[in-house]
Design a protein around this motif. Structure first.
Motif, mmCIF file in Angstrom:
data_model
loop_
_atom_site.group_PDB
_atom_site.id
_atom_site.type_symbol
_atom_site.label_atom_id
_atom_site.label_comp_id
_atom_site.label_asym_id
_atom_site.label_seq_id
_atom_site.Cartn_x
_atom_site.Cartn_y
_atom_site.Cartn_z
ATOM 1 N N LYS A 192 0.729 -1.067 -0.030
ATOM 2 C CA LYS A 192 0.065 0.016 0.163
ATOM 3 C C LYS A 192 1.069 1.280 -0.042
ATOM 4 C CE LYS A 192 -2.682 0.859 3.550
ATOM 5 N NZ LYS A 192 -3.779 0.680 4.616
ATOM 6 N N PHE A 238 -7.990 2.085 -4.904
ATOM 7 C CA PHE A 238 -7.650 3.523 -4.806
ATOM 8 C C PHE A 238 -8.493 4.310 -3.814
ATOM 9 C CE2 PHE A 238 -6.473 3.138 -9.579
ATOM 10 C CZ PHE A 238 -5.147 3.365 -9.349
ATOM 11 N N LEU A 243 -3.600 -4.046 -9.608
ATOM 12 C CA LEU A 243 -4.257 -3.036 -8.814
ATOM 13 C C LEU A 243 -5.695 -3.419 -8.080
ATOM 14 C CD1 LEU A 243 -3.733 0.122 -11.176
ATOM 15 C CD2 LEU A 243 -2.757 -0.274 -8.915
ATOM 16 N N TYR A 285 -2.598 9.890 -8.811
ATOM 17 C CA TYR A 285 -2.078 8.655 -8.087
ATOM 18 C C TYR A 285 -3.064 7.560 -9.145
ATOM 19 C CZ TYR A 285 -6.724 9.096 -5.365
ATOM 20 O OH TYR A 285 -7.802 9.673 -5.194
ATOM 21 N N LYS A 286 -3.717 7.791 -9.927
ATOM 22 C CA LYS A 286 -4.361 6.741 -10.717
ATOM 23 C C LYS A 286 -3.144 6.602 -11.975
ATOM 24 C CE LYS A 286 -9.240 7.423 -9.759
ATOM 25 N NZ LYS A 286 -10.478 7.876 -10.536
ATOM 26 N N ILE A 333 -2.848 3.688 -2.704
ATOM 27 C CA ILE A 333 -3.030 2.622 -3.802
ATOM 28 C C ILE A 333 -2.613 1.265 -3.035
ATOM 29 C CG2 ILE A 333 -1.508 2.219 -6.169
ATOM 30 C CD1 ILE A 333 -0.746 4.787 -6.402
ATOM 31 N N MET A 340 -1.742 -2.594 -3.968
ATOM 32 C CA MET A 340 -1.415 -3.735 -5.212
ATOM 33 C C MET A 340 -1.534 -5.066 -4.499
ATOM 34 S SD MET A 340 1.065 -1.010 -7.108
ATOM 35 C CE MET A 340 2.011 -0.718 -5.413
ATOM 36 N N GLY A 383 -0.591 4.460 -10.369
ATOM 37 C CA GLY A 383 -1.089 3.163 -10.237
ATOM 38 C C GLY A 383 -0.829 2.215 -11.360
#
Length: 426
Positions: free
Chosen positions: A232, A261, A258, A243-244, A266, A268, A247
């Motif tokens: 994270k 959000f 992913l 941040y998108k 983030i 993962m 990611g």
């Protein structure tokens, strides 16, 4: 009689007032009005400006760059720009046409252009460098963090630069596919929800700053996947689009899957096809008998790693000199291993900074020469030095003698010998 000067501009005529009133139309044609037509203005719809015919450079990129720069030339180009604020800023939108035009305008006045990268593009700096060299035709001569120094070439000509259309407005944002899926990476929906709930209790490995430099982010995520299947990243304060994008880049570069959000973080998952960066290779350190009998045995088990003869000799020498030791138990915990290391450090320090005390009797102080069976020439000198030392030590008790020995004698001269000699004489 002419009008007297009053300090003001002369009054305009009616025709001049009409021309001044209609002086700045919104969209006016560059073509003049036909003769005989007055008081009319032609308006046209806005359209792209025709660039026209410009000079075209048919030389290759290698011919424009010329010979490679030497180290002294690179230092001479980069050093003045280290503290200079004349630079091209590359942000979240990446490399655009306007930035390419700015690079060429910098190259018009100096041979090196400084490009400062911040934000999302710094996740993949190799891609940024590749695009800059491809689109501008220059050569990156130095790179420090998110700062790039771009050289234009020895044979660069500003008049023959490529003409690029300037973007007067921001284009529409394209529609990207959905990044977060209900069941990504071959998981079922229940498994994905379980991982998301587990990720809420997970601590983030780092916090991303706004407009920061994220060069080491991919490496940090890969190393975090070595210890946990979930990672994270805290993105509090960043724009959601930023941040998108981060990611999406991490999903491709790490690679990873992913999951979420939510709450500006983030989350993962490393995926089912994850492979470790450090393959598990069991290594057994040579034991004492293995060190001595390493030359006799030629066979080794598949789990053992054989060392070279030079390495084995170094191990043996370190063990003999008490600079290394072999653990009897290999399944020790962290605390027990730390205790072993501290004990070994204390033993090493005591061995390095202490010297053996030799007690010599009065009979052994006489040195005899084997040759001719006579007393050596040092007999008188030893006797004289012994009497002189006894005279110097009279009038001191044991504590004063110890303080005198520790303060006056240098390190390594064995002050304990004086105390032992005093005790033997008494």
């Amino acid at each position: 009689m002419p009008r007297p000067w009053t300090g003001k501009a002369p009054l305009l005529t009616k025709k001049e007032k009409l021309l001044k009133k209609n002086k700045l139309p919104l969209f006016d044609s560059f073509n003049p009005l036909p003769p005989g037509v007055e008081g009319l203005k032609r308006f046209h719809m806005p359209k792209s400006l025709q660039l026209g015919d410009f000079l075209r450079d048919d030389r290759s990129r290698d011919q424009i760059l010329g010979e490679p720069l030497s180290t002294a030339e690179i230092k001479a180009f980069v050093k003045p720009l280290l503290s200079h604020n004349r630079q091209v800023n590359l942000g979240r939108d990446g490399l655009t046409h306007n930035m390419l035009e700015l690079v060429h305008s910098h190259w018009k006045r100096q041979q090196v252009c400084k490009v400062k990268c911040k934000g999302v593009p710094t996740v993949d700096m190799n891609n940024v460098c590749r695009c800059l060299e491809d689109k501008t035709g220059g050569k990156i001569i130095h790179r420090a963090g998110g700062t790039i120094y771009l050289f234009r070439g020895r044979n660069y000509n500003y008049r023959m630069r490529p003409q690029l259309p300037v973007m007067l407005w921001k284009p529409a944002t394209p529609v990207y596919p959905k990044l977060i899926q209900d069941a990504p990476g071959g998981l079922t929906r229940e498994e994905a929800d379980k991982l998301r709930r587990k990720g809420t209790m997970l601590l983030p490995i780092c916090k991303l700053a706004k407009n920061g430099v994220y060069i080491s982010l991919v490496k940090d995520v890969r190393q975090a996947f070595e210890r946990s299947e979930l990672v994270k990243i805290d993105c509090e304060g960043l724009d959601p689009s930023d941040y998108k994008k981060i990611g999406a880049k991490l999903m491709e570069l790490v690679p990873s899957v992913l999951l979420s959000f939510d709450e500006e973080q983030i989350l993962m998952w490393r995926g089912r096809d994850w492979k470790s960066m450090f393959p598990n290779v069991p290594i057994e350190f040579p034991e004492s008998n293995a060190v001595n009998d390493s030359d006799d045995s030629d066979e080794c088990s598949p789990n053992e790693v054989r060392s070279s003869p030079r390495m084995i000799s170094l191990w043996k020498r370190a063990i003999d000199s008490n600079k290394a030791f072999i653990l009897d138990q290999t399944n020790l915990g962290p605390d027990a291993l730390l205790e072993k290391v501290e004990e070994f450090e204390a033993t090493i320090q005591a061995t390095e900074y202490s010297y053996p005390a030799v007690v010599v009797s009065n009979e052994d102080r006489m040195s005899y020469s084997e040759k001719d069976g006579q007393v050596s020439e040092n007999e008188d000198f030893d006797k004289w030095s012994t009497d002189e030392e006894e005279n110097d030590l009279e009038g001191y008790d044991d504590d004063e003698l110890l303080e005198k020995a520790e303060s006056s004698n240098p390190l390594g001269s064995l002050p304990v010998d004086l105390i032992v000699k005093r005790l033997i004489d008494e």
